[in-house]
Enzyme design. Structure first.
Site, PDB file in Angstrom:
ATOM      1  N   CYS A  16       0.582   4.893   6.700  1.00 54.97           N
ATOM      2  CA  CYS A  16      -0.247   4.876   8.104  1.00 54.97           C
ATOM      3  C   CYS A  16       0.886   3.996   9.234  1.00 54.97           C
ATOM      4  O   CYS A  16       1.217   3.116   8.871  1.00 54.97           O
ATOM      5  CB  CYS A  16      -1.498   3.971   8.063  1.00 54.97           C
ATOM      6  SG  CYS A  16      -2.612   4.766   6.886  1.00 54.97           S
ATOM      7  N   ARG A  66     -17.632  -2.808  18.156  1.00 49.11           N
ATOM      8  CA  ARG A  66     -16.929  -4.273  17.930  1.00 49.11           C
ATOM      9  C   ARG A  66     -15.295  -4.121  18.525  1.00 49.11           C
ATOM     10  O   ARG A  66     -14.781  -3.290  18.580  1.00 49.11           O
ATOM     11  CB  ARG A  66     -16.544  -4.348  16.399  1.00 49.11           C
ATOM     12  CG  ARG A  66     -15.639  -5.659  16.170  1.00 49.11           C
ATOM     13  CD  ARG A  66     -15.574  -6.053  14.855  1.00 49.11           C
ATOM     14  NE  ARG A  66     -16.832  -6.037  14.041  1.00 49.11           N
ATOM     15  CZ  ARG A  66     -17.181  -5.716  12.784  1.00 49.11           C
ATOM     16  NH1 ARG A  66     -16.349  -4.861  12.325  1.00 49.11           N
ATOM     17  NH2 ARG A  66     -18.463  -5.813  12.423  1.00 49.11           N
ATOM     18  N   CYS A  95     -19.338   1.477   8.939  1.00 44.09           N
ATOM     19  CA  CYS A  95     -18.668   0.753   9.806  1.00 44.09           C
ATOM     20  C   CYS A  95     -17.358   1.614  10.074  1.00 44.09           C
ATOM     21  O   CYS A  95     -16.444   1.816   9.235  1.00 44.09           O
ATOM     22  CB  CYS A  95     -18.208  -0.697   9.419  1.00 44.09           C
ATOM     23  SG  CYS A  95     -17.031  -1.550  10.643  1.00 44.09           S
ATOM     24  N   CYS A 138       0.441   0.511  10.213  1.00 43.48           N
ATOM     25  CA  CYS A 138       0.200  -0.427   9.643  1.00 43.48           C
ATOM     26  C   CYS A 138       1.232  -1.434   8.649  1.00 43.48           C
ATOM     27  O   CYS A 138       2.048  -0.829   8.000  1.00 43.48           O
ATOM     28  CB  CYS A 138      -0.658   0.124   8.252  1.00 43.48           C
ATOM     29  SG  CYS A 138      -1.558  -1.255   7.098  1.00 43.48           S
ATOM     30  N   CYS A 150     -19.515  -6.795   3.814  1.00 47.01           N
ATOM     31  CA  CYS A 150     -18.637  -5.625   4.376  1.00 47.01           C
ATOM     32  C   CYS A 150     -17.244  -5.501   3.679  1.00 47.01           C
ATOM     33  O   CYS A 150     -16.632  -6.566   3.332  1.00 47.01           O
ATOM     34  CB  CYS A 150     -18.336  -5.682   5.993  1.00 47.01           C
ATOM     35  SG  CYS A 150     -17.665  -3.942   6.392  1.00 47.01           S
ATOM     36  N   CYS A 186       0.894  -1.268   0.101  1.00 49.86           N
ATOM     37  CA  CYS A 186       0.062   0.008  -0.054  1.00 49.86           C
ATOM     38  C   CYS A 186       0.904   1.254  -0.093  1.00 49.86           C
ATOM     39  O   CYS A 186       1.758   1.200   0.705  1.00 49.86           O
ATOM     40  CB  CYS A 186      -0.889  -0.072   1.268  1.00 49.86           C
ATOM     41  SG  CYS A 186      -2.256   1.512   1.198  1.00 49.86           S
ATOM     42  N   CYS A 240     -16.329  -9.732   6.126  1.00 49.09           N
ATOM     43  CA  CYS A 240     -15.586  -8.404   5.797  1.00 49.09           C
ATOM     44  C   CYS A 240     -14.359  -8.605   5.287  1.00 49.09           C
ATOM     45  O   CYS A 240     -13.498  -9.235   5.281  1.00 49.09           O
ATOM     46  CB  CYS A 240     -15.102  -7.952   7.266  1.00 49.09           C
ATOM     47  SG  CYS A 240     -16.642  -7.729   8.260  1.00 49.09           S
TER      48      CYS A 240
END
Ligand code: SAM
Ligand code: DTB
Ligand code: SF4
Length: 349
Positions: free
Chosen positions: A60, A263, A191, A63, A131, A56, A100
């Site tokens: 972040c 969650r 979400c 991550c 999701c 990616c 998900c």
């Protein structure tokens, strides 16, 4: 106690005051509100699959999938419809009610959305709730996914607006708010939550929850992730959060967003069972089930089944259009025997 009203005008001081309550007082209030809106013994069960892993371009700091950090995650291209379907069938057989799908994109290209839409239709066809979390979406991309049968879109605010710039530099907080607007406008459920334990202050944890609760509509699902520290990411080595502070965060989320599903998300593998039990008491009523999150570990299914039994919890059932009710994670033990790959699937052990 008067019934909790749904508010969108929380001030930072009000939210901070909730965090500062004596622990037992906070737990009592949160559990009381939880019972007004939810079955206190039911927990919604979702299974997560990384359908496109790593590589990616974003930065972040938490991550493991950011290409710029050396974390040992191997980049993999988008999975085929059939491969995802296999895993969704296994998740359903194991008792998950929602599937998900996560992709390590900054934002998908339109041609990616066409492929994901195909995957979503196929998974939806199994009778699972769907999701996806694919990064930033345009309004038309959100509409295409909705048309394909996507029920929820996961897009997190991650942290308070004023701490965000210390964690992510490659996109702005407003970009996230814009994507959430596109998702709501397309008629999908949101979400949306964040991560705690990234070195933020309590006031900044309050800021995350305040921002979530003051969105035009409360996210239907609010994932509260505890940072999973991954070697090679800038946040590896961050001082661990006091577990009771994590429980307080869940309790305040419940008080601010009484009707949402909260969650207990990433970080359960590193969490004591007793802390998880406190989280369920404080208002958490959803988990990820299966031995892997996206790239990091999650508790073994056997361990989660045992935890449900020990706490007398039961999975929230979903009733399909033809009135069939989903399998229960506490039944169907053989269907979910692990394949040994850590994916929670029962195929080809
Ligand atoms: N690339 C898309 C995006 O960022 O929106 C979707 C996938 S991304 C991995 C989904 C979410 O996972 C992030 O917003 C973050 O909240 C969470 N996450 C990622 N790494 C994490 C970690 N190490 N610990 C806890 N949560 C994490
Ligand atoms: C969310 O809030 N947490 C999940 C899901 N949404 C996509 C992701 C957690 C990822 C944890 C790190 C990993 O496994 O790569
Ligand atoms: Fe990329 Fe999402 Fe990871 Fe950020 S959180 S680096 S956008 S996969």
């Amino acid at each position: 106690m008067a019934e909790a009203v749904i508010r969108h005008d929380w001030t930072r001081d009000e939210v901070s005051a909730l965090f500062a309550l004596p622990f037992n007082e906070l737990m009592y209030r949160a559990h009381s509100v939880h019972r007004e809106h939810h079955d206190p013994n039911a927990v919604q069960v979702s299974t997560l699959l990384s359908i496109k892993t790593g590589g990616c371009p974003e930065d972040c700091a938490y991550c493991p999938q950011a290409a710029r950090y050396d974390t040992g995650v191997q980049a993999q291209k988008l999975m085929s419809v059939d491969a995802v379907l296999e895993r969704a069938k296994a998740a359903k057989a194991a008792g998950a009610s929602r599937f998900c799908m996560g992709a390590a994109w900054r934002s998908p290209k339109d041609r990616d959305v066409v492929k994901v839409a195909e995957i979503v239709s196929a998974v939806k066809g199994l009778g699972l709730e769907t999701c996806a979390t694919l990064g930033m979406l345009s309004d038309t991309q959100a509409q295409s996914l909705k048309a394909a049968g996507l029920d929820y879109y996961n897009h997190n605010l991650d942290t308070a607006p004023e701490f965000y710039g210390e964690v992510i530099h490659t996109r702005q907080y407003q970009d996230r708010l814009d994507t959430l607007e596109h998702v709501r406008a397309a008629g999908m459920k949101t979400c949306c939550g964040g991560i705690v334990g990234m070195g933020e202050s309590r006031d900044q944890r309050a800021g995350l929850l305040q921002t979530l609760a003051n969105l035009p509509e409360h996210p239907q699902s609010v994932p509260i992730n505890q940072l999973v520290q991954v070697e090679g990411t800038p946040l590896a080595g961050t001082e661990a959060l006091d577990p009771f502070e994590f429980v307080r965060t869940i309790a305040v989320a419940r008080l601010l967003m009484p009707a949402s599903m909260v969650r207990l998300s990433a970080g359960r593998q590193q969490m004591d069972d007793a802390v998880q039990a406190l989280c369920f008491f404080a208002g958490a009523n959803s988990i990820f089930y299966g031995e892997k999150l996206l790239t990091t570990g999650n508790p073994d299914v056997e361990q989660d089944r045992a935890l449900f039994r020990r706490l007398d919890l039961h999975p929230l059932e979903i009733v399909e259009a033809d009135n069939t009710v989903h399998a229960d994670i506490l039944e169907n033990e053989t269907a979910s025997a692990s394949c040994g790959q850590g994916c929670g699937c029962s195929a080809a052990a």
